[in-house]
Design a protein around this motif. Structure first.
Motif, PDB file in Angstrom:
ATOM      1  N   LEU A  92       6.177   2.046 -13.143  1.00  0.00           N
ATOM      2  CA  LEU A  92       4.924   2.792 -13.201  1.00  0.00           C
ATOM      3  C   LEU A  92       3.751   1.902 -12.816  1.00  0.00           C
ATOM      4  CD1 LEU A  92       5.525   4.813 -16.487  1.00  0.00           C
ATOM      5  CD2 LEU A  92       5.786   5.602 -14.115  1.00  0.00           C
ATOM      6  N   PRO A  93       2.693   2.472 -12.223  1.00  0.00           N
ATOM      7  CA  PRO A  93       1.564   1.657 -11.762  1.00  0.00           C
ATOM      8  C   PRO A  93       0.955   0.768 -12.837  1.00  0.00           C
ATOM      9  CG  PRO A  93       1.412   3.853 -10.828  1.00  0.00           C
ATOM     10  CD  PRO A  93       2.546   3.885 -11.813  1.00  0.00           C
ATOM     11  N   ASP A  94       0.811   1.253 -14.075  1.00  0.00           N
ATOM     12  CA  ASP A  94       0.204   0.426 -15.126  1.00  0.00           C
ATOM     13  C   ASP A  94       1.005  -0.850 -15.363  1.00  0.00           C
ATOM     14  OD1 ASP A  94      -1.838   2.209 -15.453  1.00  0.00           O
ATOM     15  OD2 ASP A  94      -1.077   3.093 -17.308  1.00  0.00           O
ATOM     16  N   GLU A  95       2.329  -0.711 -15.415  1.00  0.00           N
ATOM     17  CA  GLU A  95       3.180  -1.878 -15.627  1.00  0.00           C
ATOM     18  C   GLU A  95       3.128  -2.809 -14.417  1.00  0.00           C
ATOM     19  OE1 GLU A  95       7.876  -2.970 -16.612  1.00  0.00           O
ATOM     20  OE2 GLU A  95       7.261  -0.889 -16.344  1.00  0.00           O
ATOM     21  N   GLU A  96       3.157  -2.231 -13.239  1.00  0.00           N
ATOM     22  CA  GLU A  96       3.069  -3.012 -12.010  1.00  0.00           C
ATOM     23  C   GLU A  96       1.783  -3.828 -11.984  1.00  0.00           C
ATOM     24  OE1 GLU A  96       3.540  -1.929  -7.287  1.00  0.00           O
ATOM     25  OE2 GLU A  96       2.239  -0.658  -8.523  1.00  0.00           O
ATOM     26  N   LEU A 113      -4.443 -16.582   0.786  1.00  0.00           N
ATOM     27  CA  LEU A 113      -4.659 -15.246   1.337  1.00  0.00           C
ATOM     28  C   LEU A 113      -3.532 -14.356   0.821  1.00  0.00           C
ATOM     29  CD1 LEU A 113      -6.498 -13.644   3.306  1.00  0.00           C
ATOM     30  CD2 LEU A 113      -4.829 -14.136   5.079  1.00  0.00           C
ATOM     31  N   ILE A 114      -3.887 -13.267   0.139  1.00  0.00           N
ATOM     32  CA  ILE A 114      -2.906 -12.482  -0.597  1.00  0.00           C
ATOM     33  C   ILE A 114      -2.725 -11.091  -0.002  1.00  0.00           C
ATOM     34  CG2 ILE A 114      -2.357 -11.452  -2.850  1.00  0.00           C
ATOM     35  CD1 ILE A 114      -2.145 -14.534  -2.713  1.00  0.00           C
ATOM     36  N   SER A 115      -1.449 -10.699   0.063  1.00  0.00           N
ATOM     37  CA  SER A 115      -1.061  -9.333   0.351  1.00  0.00           C
ATOM     38  C   SER A 115      -0.476  -8.743  -0.926  1.00  0.00           C
ATOM     39  CB  SER A 115      -0.006  -9.315   1.464  1.00  0.00           C
ATOM     40  OG  SER A 115       0.607  -8.047   1.571  1.00  0.00           O
ATOM     41  N   VAL A 116      -0.754  -7.470  -1.196  1.00  0.00           N
ATOM     42  CA  VAL A 116      -0.159  -6.811  -2.360  1.00  0.00           C
ATOM     43  C   VAL A 116       0.939  -5.875  -1.877  1.00  0.00           C
ATOM     44  CG1 VAL A 116      -1.949  -5.012  -2.377  1.00  0.00           C
ATOM     45  CG2 VAL A 116      -0.551  -5.415  -4.416  1.00  0.00           C
ATOM     46  N   ASP A 117       2.130  -6.068  -2.424  1.00  0.00           N
ATOM     47  CA  ASP A 117       3.305  -5.271  -2.075  1.00  0.00           C
ATOM     48  C   ASP A 117       3.392  -4.128  -3.079  1.00  0.00           C
ATOM     49  OD1 ASP A 117       5.805  -4.224  -1.674  1.00  0.00           O
ATOM     50  OD2 ASP A 117       6.893  -6.114  -1.850  1.00  0.00           O
ATOM     51  N   THR A 118       2.934  -2.945  -2.687  1.00  0.00           N
ATOM     52  CA  THR A 118       2.904  -1.813  -3.605  1.00  0.00           C
ATOM     53  C   THR A 118       2.996  -0.496  -2.856  1.00  0.00           C
ATOM     54  OG1 THR A 118       1.678  -0.727  -5.401  1.00  0.00           O
ATOM     55  CG2 THR A 118       0.370  -1.678  -3.609  1.00  0.00           C
ATOM     56  N   MET A 119       3.549   0.498  -3.541  1.00  0.00           N
ATOM     57  CA  MET A 119       3.604   1.854  -2.992  1.00  0.00           C
ATOM     58  C   MET A 119       2.539   2.750  -3.614  1.00  0.00           C
ATOM     59  SD  MET A 119       7.727   2.521  -2.780  1.00  0.00           S
ATOM     60  CE  MET A 119       8.084   2.010  -4.478  1.00  0.00           C
ATOM     61  N   HIS A 120       1.741   2.183  -4.542  1.00  0.00           N
ATOM     62  CA  HIS A 120       0.795   2.982  -5.313  1.00  0.00           C
ATOM     63  C   HIS A 120      -0.641   2.674  -4.900  1.00  0.00           C
ATOM     64  CE1 HIS A 120       4.224   3.976  -7.799  1.00  0.00           C
ATOM     65  NE2 HIS A 120       4.462   2.686  -7.979  1.00  0.00           N
ATOM     66  N   ALA A 121      -1.384   3.709  -4.525  1.00  0.00           N
ATOM     67  CA  ALA A 121      -2.769   3.510  -4.100  1.00  0.00           C
ATOM     68  C   ALA A 121      -3.615   2.938  -5.232  1.00  0.00           C
ATOM     69  CB  ALA A 121      -3.359   4.828  -3.610  1.00  0.00           C
ATOM     70  N   SER A 122      -3.354   3.322  -6.467  1.00  0.00           N
ATOM     71  CA  SER A 122      -4.155   2.805  -7.584  1.00  0.00           C
ATOM     72  C   SER A 122      -3.943   1.304  -7.752  1.00  0.00           C
ATOM     73  CB  SER A 122      -3.791   3.529  -8.878  1.00  0.00           C
ATOM     74  OG  SER A 122      -2.428   3.358  -9.220  1.00  0.00           O
ATOM     75  N   THR A 123      -2.711   0.848  -7.572  1.00  0.00           N
ATOM     76  CA  THR A 123      -2.434  -0.589  -7.651  1.00  0.00           C
ATOM     77  C   THR A 123      -3.074  -1.317  -6.480  1.00  0.00           C
ATOM     78  OG1 THR A 123      -0.358  -0.225  -8.832  1.00  0.00           O
ATOM     79  CG2 THR A 123      -0.613  -2.339  -7.703  1.00  0.00           C
TER      80      THR A 123
END
Length: 305
Positions: A92-96, A113-123
């Motif tokens: 879930l996004p909160d845990e992520e 320089l950071i990339s975020v690996d996520t499927m959630h727009a909120s994250t």
């Protein structure tokens, strides 16, 4: 930046940090080298990663590993808090966010320089607020409907990866008549949806998704077609590191090579992908792969496509 080991929140480093191999700190992708393929380090802040068995499950462990990647010369560090292995449980996004945001903040503060690996727009939104410069979305064809508007608003580079189905179903969907052309067609539809939502096409980076709804033969066909992918007019990212198809290739005495036994094969793929015009490679072991793309650039004497 004399010692990243002393960066706030990192905890004690488990091993000495190597000499910094980057000549300057890159604040955006535009500051990164253009005379070779880029190296994106994979940093999984999960308990169930296929490649490292959850070695960096805590924030302190993940930050320390991210610092080692930065010192080893990673151009970008890709921080993810949800496993993408086949049949992985949904996070879930909160845990992520609890997993990754402290890591993103600490590494950005240290100059990475950071990339975020996520499927959630909120994250993705919270990671961008924390300093992440790239969104790497492995959702494939079933993306978060809020993601296009977010990328259009924030104007950050977006990695669009090809995948059919979910972690639980993608294995059964690895059926193609012509894998290269079907992957291109399906990625192009998603690309068009993002462009229609106002995303600048120059921000879109394509990842053909090796191992995501693809078998060994499909993966090799895609790797042979990097030049074809480049004709789409977007930068191409290749993520072959420690993937199962390399383990199958290296089978010995009927046993596939374990993930960490696939690093030499990964380096070979990185060199060949770079020689064929890949914009970047996504890897677990930064140093040898950085050497590989530098050798490839010198050998071909040309910038990546």
């Amino acid at each position: 930046m004399d010692s990243l080991a002393a960066a706030p929140g990192t905890g004690p480093a488990t091993s000495p940090l190597p000499v910094l191999r980057v000549s300057k700190v890159a604040k955006t992708l535009k500051d990164l080298p253009t005379d070779r393929s880029l190296v994106m380090g994979v940093l999984n802040v999960t308990p169930d990663s296929f490649s490292d068995g959850g070695r960096f499950g805590s924030s302190d462990e993940a930050i320390a590993e991210g610092l080692r990647m930065h010192y080893a010369g990673a151009d970008i560090i890709d921080v993810g808090g949800e496993s993408t292995r086949p049949n992985a449980d949904l996070t879930l996004p909160d845990e992520e966010q609890q997993r990754i945001l402290p890591v993103v903040k600490a590494l950005v503060k240290a100059g990475a320089l950071i990339s975020v690996d996520t499927m959630h727009a909120s994250t993705a939104a919270k990671a961008i607020d924390a300093g992440a410069a790239v969104v790497n979305d492995v959702s494939g064809l079933d993306f978060d409907p809020a993601m296009p508007a977010l990328i259009a608003e924030r104007k950050v580079p977006y990695v669009l990866l090809h995948r059919r189905g979910t972690a639980a179903t993608m294995g059964s969907l690895a059926q193609y008549e012509n894998v290269v052309e079907e992957v291109i067609t399906e990625m192009s539809r998603v690309r068009d949806a993002f462009v229609s939502a106002g995303v600048d096409p120059s921000l879109i980076i394509l990842d053909p998704g090796l191992g995501f709804a693809k078998n060994e033969d499909h993966n090799w066909s895609i790797l042979r077609a990097i030049n074809r992918l480049n004709t789409l007019g977007h930068r191409v990212l290749i993520g072959a590191s420690r993937k199962r198809f390399l383990g199958t290739l290296l089978t010995s005495a009927g046993k596939a090579a374990a993930p960490q036994e696939r690093d030499h094969a990964t380096v070979a793929v990185s060199a060949l992908a770079a020689a064929n015009g890949a914009w970047g490679v996504r890897v677990h072991d930064v140093g040898p792969n950085l050497d590989a793309v530098k050798v490839s650039a010198a050998w071909t004497d040309q910038a990546p496509g």
